[in-house]
Scaffold this motif. Structure first.
Motif, PDB file in Angstrom:
ATOM      1  N   ASN A 157      40.145  32.987  42.719  1.00 22.25           N
ATOM      2  CA  ASN A 157      41.614  33.330  41.473  1.00 22.25           C
ATOM      3  C   ASN A 157      42.141  34.539  41.923  1.00 22.25           C
ATOM      4  OD1 ASN A 157      41.850  30.845  39.985  1.00 22.25           O
ATOM      5  ND2 ASN A 157      39.229  31.030  40.242  1.00 22.25           N
ATOM      6  N   GLY A 163      46.810  32.101  41.841  1.00 24.44           N
ATOM      7  CA  GLY A 163      45.474  32.701  41.156  1.00 24.44           C
ATOM      8  C   GLY A 163      46.309  33.539  40.183  1.00 24.44           C
ATOM      9  N   ARG A 169      44.902  27.970  37.370  1.00 22.53           N
ATOM     10  CA  ARG A 169      43.504  28.141  38.057  1.00 22.53           C
ATOM     11  C   ARG A 169      42.385  27.952  38.702  1.00 22.53           C
ATOM     12  NH1 ARG A 169      40.963  32.869  37.429  1.00 22.53           N
ATOM     13  NH2 ARG A 169      38.287  32.836  36.595  1.00 22.53           N
TER      14      ARG A 169
END
Length: 237
Positions: A157, A163, A169
């Motif tokens: 992430n 991200g 996510r």
């Protein structure tokens, strides 16, 4: 009731072994649209890739990619170098050996594999990655531990466009992490897996028969015995 995956795309690492096949079946059962990723990474034999192809054909996936990388350039493992694969007479002997991290550990392999899976997931618009690591009945590899998976998820992430921009996510799913081998086998049998399609051996015979004495074979055989099931594959011993 809507299943967890709800038709979302996911990338599943599939080696052709018992654990990754179980994870593949879990991802399918949870409703994900599976994109399977295997590797021709310079391993000593191609039997496991043949198994991976059988497995994905039987389970059914959106797409199966076999990526080519050559970890033989670095060596350092009995799976990618001219180093003998350790053998033991039984699972009890293996556990008593207390060998630490064995020579079958391939340096940073799961990090390499997950990095490829992450790159593909980002191009697919997928946020779910599945891997068959396990922290109980395993050979002591450092990249099979829950803290490693948590750290890679954090990295995923931080290190991706999706991200950073907040469009995705990433989640690293390791559904076998807290199961022993018997528990994994019971879970897979409950999902209808034909484990006769899989391959686990580190040092098969030239015609692809499992040796029955390497760490992976012994842990697999122990798991089937404890699950009260019969391993459907052939062994040389």
């Amino acid at each position: 009731m809507m299943r967890k995956g709800a038709g979302r795309p996911a990338v599943v690492l599939v080696s052709g072994g018992l654990d990754s096949t179980t994870v593949l079946a879990i991802a399918k059962a949870e409703g994900y649209r599976v994109n399977a990723l295997s590797f021709r990474y310079g391993q000593r034999h191609s039997v496991e890739l043949d198994a991976a192809r059988r497995v994905v054909e039987a389970v059914g996936v959106d797409r199966h990619v076999v990526a080519d990388i050559d970890l033989r350039a670095f060596g350092g493992s009995a799976l990618t170098d001219a180093i003998a694969v350790p053998k033991h007479g039984s699972a009890a002997e293996l556990q008593a050996a207390g060998q630490g991290i064995p020579v079958t550990y391939v340096p940073a392999r799961n990090t390499v594999f997950l990095s490829f899976a992450l790159a593909w997931a980002e191009t697919l618009g997928a946020s779910d990655l599945f891997i068959g690591v396990n922290a109980l009945d395993y050979s002591g590899y450092p990249d099979c531990r829950p803290e490693y998976i948590a750290a890679f998820e954090t990295l995923a992430n931080l290190a991706t466009k999706a991200g950073v921009e907040g469009t995705s996510r990433f989640k690293i799913h390791a559904p076998l992490m807290t199961l022993d081998k018997a528990g994994i086998i019971r879970r897979g049998l409950g999902l209808g897996i034909d484990y006769g399609l899989t391959h686990s051996c580190y040092d098969p015979t030239p015609d692809g028969v499992s040796c029955g004495a390497c760490d992976s074979c012994l842990l697999r055989l122990k798991g089937f015995a404890e699950a009260g099931a019969t391993d459907p594959i052939r062994y040389a011993r």
